[in-house]
Structures are given as structure tokens and as C-alpha cells.
Design a protein around this motif. Structure first.
Motif, mmCIF file in Angstrom:
data_model
loop_
_atom_site.group_PDB
_atom_site.id
_atom_site.type_symbol
_atom_site.label_atom_id
_atom_site.label_comp_id
_atom_site.label_asym_id
_atom_site.label_seq_id
_atom_site.Cartn_x
_atom_site.Cartn_y
_atom_site.Cartn_z
ATOM 1 N N HIS A 211 50.559 28.815 52.125
ATOM 2 C CA HIS A 211 49.290 29.404 52.566
ATOM 3 C C HIS A 211 48.710 30.186 51.395
ATOM 4 N N HIS A 212 47.737 29.581 50.695
ATOM 5 C CA HIS A 212 47.172 30.187 49.490
ATOM 6 C C HIS A 212 46.041 31.151 49.821
ATOM 7 N N CYS A 213 45.934 32.201 49.000
ATOM 8 C CA CYS A 213 44.844 33.170 49.091
ATOM 9 C C CYS A 213 44.237 33.372 47.708
ATOM 10 N N LEU A 214 42.951 33.738 47.691
ATOM 11 C CA LEU A 214 42.289 34.101 46.444
ATOM 12 C C LEU A 214 42.305 35.621 46.342
ATOM 13 N N LEU A 215 42.974 36.154 45.319
ATOM 14 C CA LEU A 215 43.208 37.587 45.190
ATOM 15 C C LEU A 215 42.459 38.161 43.983
ATOM 16 N N ALA A 216 41.981 39.387 44.128
ATOM 17 C CA ALA A 216 41.337 40.099 43.032
ATOM 18 C C ALA A 216 41.531 41.596 43.243
ATOM 19 N N LEU A 217 41.145 42.375 42.241
ATOM 20 C CA LEU A 217 41.256 43.825 42.349
ATOM 21 C C LEU A 217 40.325 44.351 43.446
ATOM 22 N N PRO A 218 40.669 45.460 44.064
ATOM 23 C CA PRO A 218 39.818 46.032 45.115
ATOM 24 C C PRO A 218 38.408 46.308 44.604
ATOM 25 N N GLY A 219 37.408 45.930 45.417
ATOM 26 C CA GLY A 219 36.013 46.156 45.059
ATOM 27 C C GLY A 219 35.362 45.033 44.296
ATOM 28 N N VAL A 220 36.123 44.045 43.839
ATOM 29 C CA VAL A 220 35.573 42.921 43.080
ATOM 30 C C VAL A 220 35.041 41.868 44.050
ATOM 31 N N ARG A 221 33.810 41.366 43.787
ATOM 32 C CA ARG A 221 33.219 40.319 44.623
ATOM 33 C C ARG A 221 33.535 38.950 44.032
ATOM 34 N N ALA A 222 33.496 37.934 44.894
ATOM 35 C CA ALA A 222 33.811 36.579 44.453
ATOM 36 C C ALA A 222 32.820 36.077 43.416
ATOM 37 N N ASP A 223 31.531 36.487 43.504
ATOM 38 C CA ASP A 223 30.547 35.995 42.547
ATOM 39 C C ASP A 223 30.671 36.654 41.173
ATOM 40 N N CYS A 224 31.553 37.659 41.050
ATOM 41 C CA CYS A 224 31.807 38.302 39.753
ATOM 42 C C CYS A 224 32.988 37.690 39.018
ATOM 43 N N ILE A 225 33.669 36.757 39.649
ATOM 44 C CA ILE A 225 34.860 36.144 39.055
ATOM 45 C C ILE A 225 34.454 35.111 38.021
ATOM 46 N N THR A 226 34.968 35.261 36.801
ATOM 47 C CA THR A 226 34.700 34.297 35.735
ATOM 48 C C THR A 226 35.941 33.496 35.343
#
Length: 429
Positions: A211-226
Motif C-alpha cells: 500500500h503505497h503513499c506519497l509522502l512529503a514534509l508537513p505543509g508541502v503541497r503536491a504542486d510544489c513537488i519537483t
């Protein structure tokens, strides 16, 4: 394990070194490293312990179990450390094994650190808690597989697949749980090669829904991911979802899913996301941008349970047997048809066929005077079939297969994992 040199003739108590490491200062226990010297000659202990390999392994296990009660132990001399031979081509000195929870960070216990090649000193370990090696860091799917295969065990993370194999061979761990295939990404070829290189036995299998998840630091939006990082298998299993969620992000391979999450948290990367488990998000303080991003809900990884000794095959429950073989010289892949026929005639179902390059003989040269010289690739074949080695039909099939092969090795005969799959996320995955 090889026998010990006669030159190594010190008392057993001098082999023990009780040591507390500041790295694990929050753990109230003593760690022991027992160094063994490897030579080809036999050796007799001064107290009358036998000279056979089995006697040596038994005495090491008994010795390690008594060390916990020893208040004062003698330190290992420098000369003894010089006698420690290379293990698998790597020189090994007096290495303290870090197998307990890791260093403190800001006054709080940290996570268990993976074993590396330098940690693999030949020190047997023995205790009431089963130690299970897996590849990765805490939060990896392999950790969840180890917990399912051996509940209430002590999980030992290793930084490489090869290290997990060696951890069991050198008695650092009792078992290893390693992936061999995924329903979307296919086979993990590295572990098939290691099965042939090492002498461990398959004693079971466990299948884990991924079961995969997309993880990022708290407060980061998906459209900011490069940039999105993860293990190549995880990236392949989520390719479609990543194209929709992060269409402008660069996709980069990382050696482990949970390690990718740890890397983002450690380096405070606000432009980077990781594909990993929900448990990894909890461990490393990340937020879940998207849940269940695997392209196929039936995404399942199969893991093998490995041990130093095989189990006794039975017939009272479904068993699976895994073998590896190579064709006889000059016979080529036509042998594969004969091998498959040996199973088909006895109504034995095959569940897996995998071919890997034959490392000792990668090319087969055929000289045809009228046409010229032809070169063909040579392969070893891995086959899983649904039968126990306790059944006469399986024994007869392998007896026939042996006639067509240059070598045949039974990797293990073990119970099949009959647990129903669930596509819902769990706390481990």
C-alpha cells in the motif's frame, strides 16, 4: 562455518568482550562480540569440546547464552584480533555489533541502524528472542513482512540484501525475510542470484499487499513537488498515479522506500516527495499527500523466509518446493522442455520459472562446419512447484530432472502462504 586453526589455542573466556557503546547509551544491556578465527585445519578446545563443525557451532551458541550472566570478562588481546581471517573477501577486525536500538537523539531513543558489511564479524548470537534480518530501514515493507513471518521477533535492518544473507550465515541473525517477486514489478533478480551464491535454505514464504503513499514534509503541497524518490520497484508500481499527482516532477531511484522518506526528513527537502508506507510517514514525521497510489489494488510482494537449516517436509498441508538447475553441457535450453515434462506427467503444478545467466559458463559455442560457429547464452533456471519433497511424485520428478541437468539444488521445501490478501492499509505497510 569453517573449523578453527590449532594456532588459536587460548581459553574460551578470552574470546568474550563485554562492551557498552555510547551509541546505544540509552539501552541498559551489555553487548558481546565473540571473534572466531577461520582456518581449514581441525581444532580441539582445552576443555574437551569436540572438533567438528557442529560441536563448534553448539559451543558458540552455549557460550553466548551464558555471557549475559558474566559480570567481568577478559578483553581480547591484540594478537587474537590479528588472527581473525577475512570473511567473504573482506578483512574483519574486532568489530562491535550494533544490533540494539540506535543512538539517542535530543535525549530520545533513535531508530535501529542498518547492518553494514563492517558489522559482519563472525560472532554467534543466541537468545530467547528470534532475530530476523531484513533489507532496509524501519518503515520498509520488508520490516512488515518480517513481522508477519515471525511475530514478536527482533527485526534487524540491513543495508543490503547480501548483508542479510551473511547475517544469518554468521549467526548474527536466526532468520532472514527477503523479497523475490512482486505482482507488478516482477522478480527481484538480485535475490535469486544470492540464493545460489549462499547456502541458506528456504523455510517458508509470506505475501504482503503493498500500500503505497506519497509522502512529503508537513505543509508541502503536491504542486510544489519537483522530485519524487523511491525504490525502482515502488516507482514502477506507482507510475500512473505519479504522472497525475506530480506531472512536472523528476523521478529518481533510491535504494529503499523507507530510506527515501528518512532522507527527506533528515535533509529538510521541501521540494521532494517519497513513495513509501504509512508507517514510514509516522516514523519520520512526514505528511501523506496521497494514499493508496499503487496502480493496481492487487499489488502484492512475495517474501522468502531463510534459515541455516532446512525444515522437514510434510504432507498434511500445502507445500511448495523451490529448485535451481543448469542444463547439461551442449544440451542448451531444449532441456527445459524435458524438465517441464517431468512435472507435467506427474500432475505437479509450477508456480514460477525464472532464468538467470550462468555465471560460470555464460556462453555456449556450437561449431557447425557448414554454417559456422554459433554462440548461445547459457542460463540457470529457478523453478517453484506445488508439492512437498515428502511426496513420492516430487522425488520421482526430481530424479528424472537430474538426468538432464549438470547440477540440481533444492533450495527448500516449505509451507505455502495461504493467508487471504487484503488491499486495505495496515499499520505496518
Amino acid at each position: 562455518m569453517q573449523t578453527v586453526s590449532p594456532a588459536f589455542s587460548c581459553d574460551l573466556k578470552s574470546l568474550i568482550q563485554t562492551n557498552l557503546t555510547a551509541r546505544y547509551s540509552h539501552v541498559n544491556r551489555k553487548r558481546v562480540s565473540v571473534l572466531c578465527s577461520y582456518r581449514s585445519e581441525s581444532f580441539s578446545f582445552p576443555n574437551g569440546i569436540g572438533s567438528s563443525r557442529a560441536d563448534w557451532q553448539s559451543s558458540c551458541a552455549i557460550l553466548a547464552s551464558k555471557v549475559a550472566s558474566a559480570e567481568n570478562s577478559s578483553s581480547i588481546t591484540r594478537g587474537l584480533a590479528d588472527q581473525v581471517a577475512a570473511v567473504n573477501g573482506h578483512s574483519n577486525g574486532s568489530v562491535n555489533l550494533s544490533l540494539v536500538p540506535s543512538e539517542t537523539k535530543n535525549g530520545k531513543p533513535g531508530l535501529v541502524q542498518p547492518l553494514t558489511n563492517t558489522d559482519l564479524s563472525p560472532a554467534p548470537s543466541h537468545g530467547s528472542t528470534l532475530r530476523v534480518a531484513y533489507q532496509g530501514v524501519p518503515g520498509a515493507y520488508s520490516e512488515a513482512a518480517a513481522g508477519k513471518a515471525y511475530p514478536n521477533s527482533e527485526a534487524i535492518p540491513c543495508d543490503q540484501f547480501d548483508v542479510a544473507f551473511q547475517a544469518v550465515e554468521l549467526w548474527i541473525a536466526d532468520r532472514a525475510v527477503l523479497p523475490v517477486e512482486n505482482s507488478l514489478g516482477g522478480s527481484i533478480h538480485r535475490n535469486y542470484d544470492l540464493l545460489l551464491r549462499h547456502r541458506l535454505h528456504i523455510v517458508g514464504e509470506v505475501q504482503i499487499p503493498v500500500h503505497h503513499c506519497l509522502l512529503a514534509l508537513p505543509g508541502v503541497r503536491a504542486d510544489c513537488i519537483t522530485r519524487v524518490i523511491s525504490h525502482p520497484q515502488a516507482l514502477a508500481q506507482t507510475e500512473g498515479s505519479l504522472n497525475k499527482l506530480t506531472p512536472r516532477a523528476a523521478i529518481e531511484a533510491f535504494h529503499d522506500t523507507a530510506a527515501a522518506a528518512e532522507y527527506i526528513a533528515t535533509n529538510n527537502l521541501r521540494d521532494t516527495a517519497a513513495v513509501a508506507s504509512a508507517r514510514a510517514a509516522e516514523l519520520y514525521g512526514l505528511q501523506i499527500l496521497a494514499d493508496g497510489i499503487q496502480d493496481d489494488a492487487g499489488n502484492v510482494t512475495r517474501f522468502l523466509m531463510l534459515a541455516r537449516e532446512p525444515i522437514i517436509p510434510r504432507t498434511d498441508r500445502p507445500f511448495k518446493t523451490s529448485i535451481v538447475f543448469a542444463a547439461q553441457e551442449h544440451q542448451g535450453t531444449s532441456v527445459l522442455f524435458k524438465v517441464l515434462s517431468a512435472f507435467a506427467f506427474r500432475n505437479i503444478s509450477l508456480t514460477k520459472i525464472e532464468s538467470r545467466p550462468h555465471h560460470n559458463c555464460p556462453l555456449r559455442v556450437v561449431d557447425d562446419g557448414s554454417v559456422g560457429t554459433k554462440k548461445h547464452f547459457e542460463y540457470t533456471f529457478y523453478v517453484d512447484f506445488e508439492a512437498s519433497m515428502a511426496e513420492a511424485r516430487a522425488q520421482n520428478a526430481l530424479a528424472e530432472v537430474q538426468e538432464y541437468t549438470s547440477f540440481l539444488r533444492v533450495l527448500g521445501s516449505y509451507p505455502m502462504d495461504m493467508t487471504p490478501w487484503s488491499t486495505l492499509p495496515s499499520e505496518d505497510a
